[in-house]
Scaffold this motif. Structure first.
Motif, PDB file in Angstrom:
ATOM      1  N   VAL A  66       0.876  -1.166   0.000  1.00 42.02           N
ATOM      2  CA  VAL A  66       0.000   0.000   0.000  1.00 42.02           C
ATOM      3  C   VAL A  66       0.914   1.216   0.000  1.00 42.02           C
ATOM      4  CG1 VAL A  66      -1.763   1.312   1.223  1.00 42.02           C
ATOM      5  CG2 VAL A  66      -1.828  -1.187   1.278  1.00 42.02           C
ATOM      6  N   LYS A  67       0.842   2.014  -1.032  1.00 38.62           N
ATOM      7  CA  LYS A  67       1.740   3.169  -1.113  1.00 38.62           C
ATOM      8  C   LYS A  67       0.987   4.390  -1.631  1.00 38.62           C
ATOM      9  CE  LYS A  67       3.431   2.554  -5.849  1.00 38.62           C
ATOM     10  NZ  LYS A  67       4.629   2.417  -6.701  1.00 38.62           N
ATOM     11  N   ILE A  68       1.497   5.563  -1.241  1.00 42.45           N
ATOM     12  CA  ILE A  68       0.981   6.813  -1.777  1.00 42.45           C
ATOM     13  C   ILE A  68       1.585   6.993  -3.168  1.00 42.45           C
ATOM     14  CG2 ILE A  68       0.909   9.317  -1.508  1.00 42.45           C
ATOM     15  CD1 ILE A  68      -0.730   7.885   0.569  1.00 42.45           C
ATOM     16  N   SER A  69       0.741   7.173  -4.158  1.00 46.79           N
ATOM     17  CA  SER A  69       1.235   7.312  -5.532  1.00 46.79           C
ATOM     18  C   SER A  69       1.229   8.751  -6.012  1.00 46.79           C
ATOM     19  CB  SER A  69       0.397   6.456  -6.490  1.00 46.79           C
ATOM     20  OG  SER A  69      -0.973   6.817  -6.432  1.00 46.79           O
ATOM     21  N   GLY A  70       0.560   9.644  -5.294  1.00 42.70           N
ATOM     22  CA  GLY A  70       0.560  11.037  -5.731  1.00 42.70           C
ATOM     23  C   GLY A  70      -0.422  11.882  -4.946  1.00 42.70           C
ATOM     24  N   ARG A  71      -0.301  13.187  -5.145  1.00 41.00           N
ATOM     25  CA  ARG A  71      -1.213  14.162  -4.555  1.00 41.00           C
ATOM     26  C   ARG A  71      -1.676  15.092  -5.660  1.00 41.00           C
ATOM     27  NH1 ARG A  71       2.211  12.633  -0.568  1.00 41.00           N
ATOM     28  NH2 ARG A  71       1.366  12.511   1.560  1.00 41.00           N
ATOM     29  N   MET A 133      -3.605   6.416  -3.733  1.00 40.55           N
ATOM     30  CA  MET A 133      -2.869   5.265  -3.227  1.00 40.55           C
ATOM     31  C   MET A 133      -2.976   4.123  -4.229  1.00 40.55           C
ATOM     32  SD  MET A 133      -3.891   5.149   0.843  1.00 40.55           S
ATOM     33  CE  MET A 133      -5.604   4.662   0.517  1.00 40.55           C
ATOM     34  N   VAL A 134      -2.033   3.184  -4.119  1.00 37.86           N
ATOM     35  CA  VAL A 134      -2.071   1.955  -4.905  1.00 37.86           C
ATOM     36  C   VAL A 134      -1.987   0.780  -3.951  1.00 37.86           C
ATOM     37  CG1 VAL A 134      -0.925   0.552  -6.652  1.00 37.86           C
ATOM     38  CG2 VAL A 134      -1.013   3.024  -6.923  1.00 37.86           C
ATOM     39  N   LEU A 135      -2.903  -0.165  -4.090  1.00 33.07           N
ATOM     40  CA  LEU A 135      -2.914  -1.408  -3.321  1.00 33.07           C
ATOM     41  C   LEU A 135      -2.622  -2.535  -4.300  1.00 33.07           C
ATOM     42  CD1 LEU A 135      -4.797   0.652  -1.750  1.00 33.07           C
ATOM     43  CD2 LEU A 135      -5.954  -1.352  -0.825  1.00 33.07           C
ATOM     44  N   SER A 136      -1.600  -3.343  -4.009  1.00 33.15           N
ATOM     45  CA  SER A 136      -1.249  -4.371  -4.989  1.00 33.15           C
ATOM     46  C   SER A 136      -0.747  -5.631  -4.317  1.00 33.15           C
ATOM     47  CB  SER A 136      -0.193  -3.839  -5.963  1.00 33.15           C
ATOM     48  OG  SER A 136       1.055  -3.681  -5.321  1.00 33.15           O
ATOM     49  N   MET A 137      -0.725  -6.698  -5.121  1.00 34.67           N
ATOM     50  CA  MET A 137      -0.206  -8.001  -4.730  1.00 34.67           C
ATOM     51  C   MET A 137       0.667  -8.522  -5.861  1.00 34.67           C
ATOM     52  SD  MET A 137      -0.844  -9.391  -1.794  1.00 34.67           S
ATOM     53  CE  MET A 137      -0.772 -11.156  -2.091  1.00 34.67           C
ATOM     54  N   PRO A 138       1.577  -9.458  -5.558  1.00 32.06           N
ATOM     55  CA  PRO A 138       2.403 -10.027  -6.633  1.00 32.06           C
ATOM     56  C   PRO A 138       1.563 -10.763  -7.662  1.00 32.06           C
ATOM     57  CG  PRO A 138       3.343 -10.511  -4.473  1.00 32.06           C
ATOM     58  CD  PRO A 138       1.977  -9.948  -4.236  1.00 32.06           C
TER      59      PRO A 138
END
Length: 377
Positions: A66-71, A133-138
C-alpha cells in the motif's frame, strides 16, 4: 504449556513491531478485528496467532503493498487523475457509496465536487485536493479477489469519513487497485496518512486478503532482516531512462548515485575505512532480529510436536537466507573489493603462466630496458 502459547516472545514481537507515530484518525478495522487477526500490534496476540504469523513469514508469504502514488491539487488535476485510473472511460470507477462511474463527464463532475468541498474549508490554502494510493499483490493472485479485498479495505478504513474512488488495473504482471481519496473529510478531518498509518493500511489490506483465502503478510522490513530501502519509483525510472539514453544525465538523483559510488570506492580501497554510524546500527539491529528468531526456534524445538520442530528448522533456514545488513555504499564497496581481488588474482596467475611457458603467453609489449651494471652485458 504448549510451544504455540509460549511464542508471544517480547523479542519476537519487537521484531514485528509496526512503525510508531501517525495520526491514526481512521480506526474502523482496529475496532472490528479480533486479536491476532488484524493489525495485531495494537492488541494482545494469542500464541496460535503468533505461530500462524511466524509460519507465514518464514514461508515468505507474499507481502502486500500500500503506497501513496501522488497528490492532486485543484479540480483539473483531480479530474485528469480520475480519468487516468478509469482509462478515460474504458474502466468502471467505483465510489465509496457504490456508484460506478463509466463516463469522463461523471469523473469530472466528481472532481468538481471534491474541489468545491476543498475550497469551502481551506480558504485558498495550498493543500492537496486528493491523495492517491495503490494497493497491490504479486503476480498470480486472482484480480477479482484483490479488487474485492481492496473494496472491503476502503469501506473499513475510509468508511463514512472520506469520499473516495477506486479502479482495478490488470495491465501489468500484478493486479493492483488505484484508490483516490478526497483530502478533505466529510467530518472536517484531513486525509494525510503517515508512515505508521500506511503500515496499518497494509495490515488491514492483508487481513482482507487472508479472509478471502490469499496467504499474505504485511511485515516491516526489519522483520524480514532487510535494512535497506528500495529505490523510489522516480529513481528507478531515471535509471531506466539512463540505460536507454546514456546522454540524458543530471539532477539530484545522478549526484546521489555519484556520491554513493565515491563513498563505496573510498570504503573498498582505504586501509582504515570509516564506516557510517548507520551501518553499525543496521548490523546491531539485524543481530537482534536474528536472535529473536533463534529464541523462537529453540522454544519450538523443545516442543513434543513434530510440526513445531519442522517449523523451528524453517525458522533457522529463514534466518540463514537473510541478506547482509549493508547500505548501498557498503554493498557496492564489497563488490568493488571483490572485483579488485579478482583482477589481482588474474594478474598473478598470468605472471606465473608467463614465467612457466613464455612461448604460450608472449608479452604484449617489448620488455623495458634493464638498469644497473648488467645493462651492457
Amino acid at each position: 504449556m504448549a510451544a504455540s502459547d509460549e511464542l508471544a516472545l517480547p523479542s519476537l514481537l519487537e521484531a514485528w513491531r509496526a512503525p510508531t507515530g501517525g495520526k491514526r484518525v481512521l480506526k474502523g478495522s482496529s475496532l472490528r478485528l479480533s486479536a491476532g487477526q488484524g493489525r495485531g500490534q495494537g492488541s494482545k496476540q494469542g500464541g496460535d496467532a503468533v505461530r500462524a504469523r511466524l509460519e507465514r513469514i518464514v514461508r515468505k508469504a507474499p507481502e502486500v503493498m500500500v503506497k501513496i502514488s501522488g497528490r492532486q491539487r485543484g479540480g483539473g488535476h483531480v479530474a485528469a487523475h480520475l480519468e487516468y485510473i478509469g482509462r478515460h472511460g474504458k474502466l468502471d470507477v467505483e465510489t465509496g457509496d457504490g456508484e460506478r462511474i463509466t463516463s469522463v463527464a461523471g469523473l469530472r463532475a466528481l472532481a468538481a465536487d471534491w474541489e468545491a468541498l476543498d475550497d469551502a474549508t481551506n480558504r485558498g490554502r495550498a493543500r492537496p485536493t486528493s491523495i492517491s494510493m495503490v494497493l497491490s499483490m504479486p503476480a498470480g493472485i486472482d484480480p477479482d479477489t484483490v479488487h474485492d479485498a481492496a473494496r472491503a479495505f476502503a469501506r473499513v478504513e475510509l468508511g463514512e469519513c472520506f469520499s473516495y474512488a477506486m479502479a482495478l488495473h490488470t495491465d501489468t504482471d500484478h493486479p493492483h487497485v488505484h484508490v483516490t481519496v478526497a483530502a478533505e473529510g466529510l467530518n472536517g478531518t484531513r486525509f494525510n496518512p503517515r508512515k505508521a498509518d500506511l503500515h496499518a493500511f497494509r495490515e488491514s489490506f492483508a487481513h482482507e486478503l487472508r479472509a478471502r483465502g490469499v496467504e499474505c503478510e504485511a511485515t516491516p522490513r526489519r522483520a524480514r532482516g532487510l535494512v535497506r530501502k528500495s529505490d523510489a519509483p522516480a529513481v528507478r525510472q531515471i535509471a531506466l531512462r539512463e540505460e536507454r539514453r546514456p546522454s540524458a544525465r543530471g539532477g539530484e538523483v545522478i549526484r546521489t548515485h555519484r556520491r554513493i559510488r565515491s563513498d563505496a570506492v573510498r570504503l573498498a580501497r582505504s586501509d582504515t575505512p570509516d564506516y557510517r554510524v548507520q551501518d553499525d546500527q543496521a548490523l546491531r539491529r539485524q543481530r537482534a532480529i536474528r536472535g529473536a528468531y533463534e529464541e523462537a526456534a529453540q522454544l519450538l524445538e523443545r516442543s513434543g510436536s513434530a510440526d513445531d520442530r519442522a517449523l523451528a528448522q524453517s525458522v533457522r533456514s529463514f534466518v540463514g537466507d537473510m541478506p547482509m545488513p549493508l547500505s548501498r555504499s557498503a554493498a557496492m564497496a564489497v563488490e568493488i573489493g571483490r572485483r579488485d581481488r579478482a583482477v589481482v588474482k588474474d594478474e598473478g596467475e598470468g605472471d606465473r603462466r608467463g614465467r612457466a611457458s613464455p612461448a604460450v603467453s608472449p608479452p604484449s609489449r617489448a620488455p623495458a630496458p634493464q638498469k644497473g651494471p648488467d645493462r651492457d652485458r
